[in-house]
Motif scaffolding. Structure first.
Motif, short mmCIF file in Angstrom:
data_model
loop_
_atom_site.label_atom_id
_atom_site.label_comp_id
_atom_site.label_asym_id
_atom_site.label_seq_id
_atom_site.Cartn_x
_atom_site.Cartn_y
_atom_site.Cartn_z
N ILE A 1 0.83 -1.21 0.00
CA ILE A 1 0.00 0.00 0.00
C ILE A 1 0.87 1.26 0.00
O ILE A 1 0.61 2.21 -0.75
CB ILE A 1 -0.97 -0.01 1.21
CG1 ILE A 1 -2.01 -1.10 1.01
CG2 ILE A 1 -1.63 1.35 1.40
CD1 ILE A 1 -2.88 -1.36 2.23
N VAL A 2 1.92 1.27 0.81
CA VAL A 2 2.81 2.43 0.85
C VAL A 2 3.50 2.61 -0.50
O VAL A 2 3.66 3.74 -0.97
CB VAL A 2 3.85 2.28 1.99
CG1 VAL A 2 4.96 3.30 1.88
CG2 VAL A 2 3.17 2.39 3.33
N VAL B 1 0.91 4.07 -3.02
CA VAL B 1 0.62 5.46 -2.73
C VAL B 1 1.83 6.33 -3.09
O VAL B 1 1.70 7.53 -3.26
CB VAL B 1 0.22 5.63 -1.25
CG1 VAL B 1 0.05 7.07 -0.87
CG2 VAL B 1 -1.03 4.84 -0.96
N ASP B 2 2.98 5.73 -3.28
CA ASP B 2 4.23 6.41 -3.63
C ASP B 2 4.66 7.36 -2.52
O ASP B 2 4.95 8.52 -2.72
CB ASP B 2 4.08 7.17 -4.96
CG ASP B 2 5.44 7.57 -5.52
OD1 ASP B 2 6.42 6.85 -5.24
OD2 ASP B 2 5.51 8.59 -6.22
N HIS B 3 4.70 6.79 -1.35
CA HIS B 3 5.15 7.52 -0.18
C HIS B 3 6.67 7.61 -0.21
O HIS B 3 7.34 6.76 -0.80
CB HIS B 3 4.66 6.80 1.09
CG HIS B 3 4.73 7.63 2.32
ND1 HIS B 3 5.83 7.67 3.11
CD2 HIS B 3 3.82 8.47 2.88
CE1 HIS B 3 5.60 8.48 4.12
NE2 HIS B 3 4.38 8.98 4.00
N SER C 1 8.75 4.41 1.05
CA SER C 1 8.46 3.07 0.53
C SER C 1 9.69 2.17 0.51
O SER C 1 9.58 0.99 0.83
CB SER C 1 7.85 3.07 -0.86
OG SER C 1 7.73 4.26 -1.46
#
Length: 95
Positions: free
Chosen positions: A25-26, A29-31, A34
Motif C-alpha cells: 500500500i505504501v 501510494v508512492d510515499h 516506501s
C-alpha cells in the motif's frame, strides 16, 4: 506444545502478511518511505521466524517440556503393527 507452535506459526504468518500488505500500500501510494518499508519487510521476513523459533526453544528450556518428534511416534506405530503381525503369524503357524 504442538498447539503453541501452531499458534506462534499463525501469529508469524499474520504479521508477515500484514507487513507485506502495508508495504504494498505504501509503495502504491508512492510515499517517500516506501524503500525503507521494503527493506524493513525483507529484514523482518528473516527475523520473525528466527524469533518464533527462539521463543519456542526458550519455552522448552524453561518448562522442561519437549515435543516428541512425529517420526519417533511414527516409528513406534510401525513397531507396534509389526509386533501384531508377527503375533498373528505365530498364532496361524500353531494352528
Amino acid at each position: 506444545m504442538r498447539n503453541m507452535k501452531r499458534i506462534l506459526a499463525w501469529i508469524g504468518i499474520i504479521i508477515l502478511v500484514a507487513m507485506y500488505v502495508a508495504t504494498l500500500i505504501v509503495a502504491i501510494v508512492d510515499h517517500t518511505h516506501s524503500m525503507m518499508m521494503f527493506k524493513g519487510a525483507v529484514g523482518l521476513t528473516i527475523v520473525i521466524p528466527i524469533l518464533i523459533w527462539f521463543y519456542i526453544f526458550l519455552y522448552q528450556i524453561i518448562t522442561g517440556h519437549r515435543d516428541d518428534n512425529q517420526e519417533a511416534s511414527g516409528a513406534t506405530d510401525i513397531n507396534a503393527s509389526a509386533q501384531k503381525e508377527s503375533d498373528s503369524d505365530s498364532n496361524q503357524s500353531e494352528s
